[in-house]
Design a protein around this motif. Structure first.
Motif: not given
Length: 140
Positions: A73-79
């Motif tokens: 759940n990396y914040p910058n990889k969600f999308e």
């Protein structure tokens, strides 16, 4: 030419589809910090929260039988991860996700990661932790 074709086949999921790499120490630290997420449909969320994430009944390949699919759940990889999941047929309508945290060492050792493409993580068998949270995908 061969490298170009190999890259195209990897990007399309024909090579290296099933994760094969053991989690590195850094992967384990990232999973402990960020948790894992599984994208799903809202009608399945409560069932997953109660019983855990159960492997799909129709695996793409035989060697994928009994695997649960997740992402760190990396914040910058969600999308990016959401768009990967939504690009796969009926999953275009996924509207929620389950966040998993607080894994046992046994659970961590039962995971593999697909480093070649998108860092998808698989867990063999049902995955249930003491810290699972369902979230709706806002405005998507």
């Amino acid at each position: 030419m061969f490298e170009y074709l190999k890259k195209k086949l990897i990007d399309m999921g024909f090579l290296c589809h099933t994760p094969k790499s053991v989690l590195s120490c850094q992967d384990k630290m990232d999973i402990k910090q960020y948790g894992l997420i599984h994208f799903c449909f809202a009608e399945n969320m409560n069932n997953i929260l109660e019983r855990g994430l159960i492997p799909g009944e129709k695996p793409l390949f035989r060697r994928e039988k009994n695997l649960c699919w997740l992402y760190i759940n990396y914040p910058n990889k969600f999308e990016e991860n959401l768009s990967i999941v939504r690009s796969k047929g009926a999953r275009i309508g996924v509207d929620c996700y389950i966040q998993f945290k607080d894994f046992s060492e046994e659970q961590m050792n039962n995971m593999l990661i697909r480093k070649e493409v998108d860092n998808a993580v698989v867990h063999r068998g049902t995955l249930k932790t003491s810290n699972m949270k369902g979230m709706m995908i806002e405005g998507k």
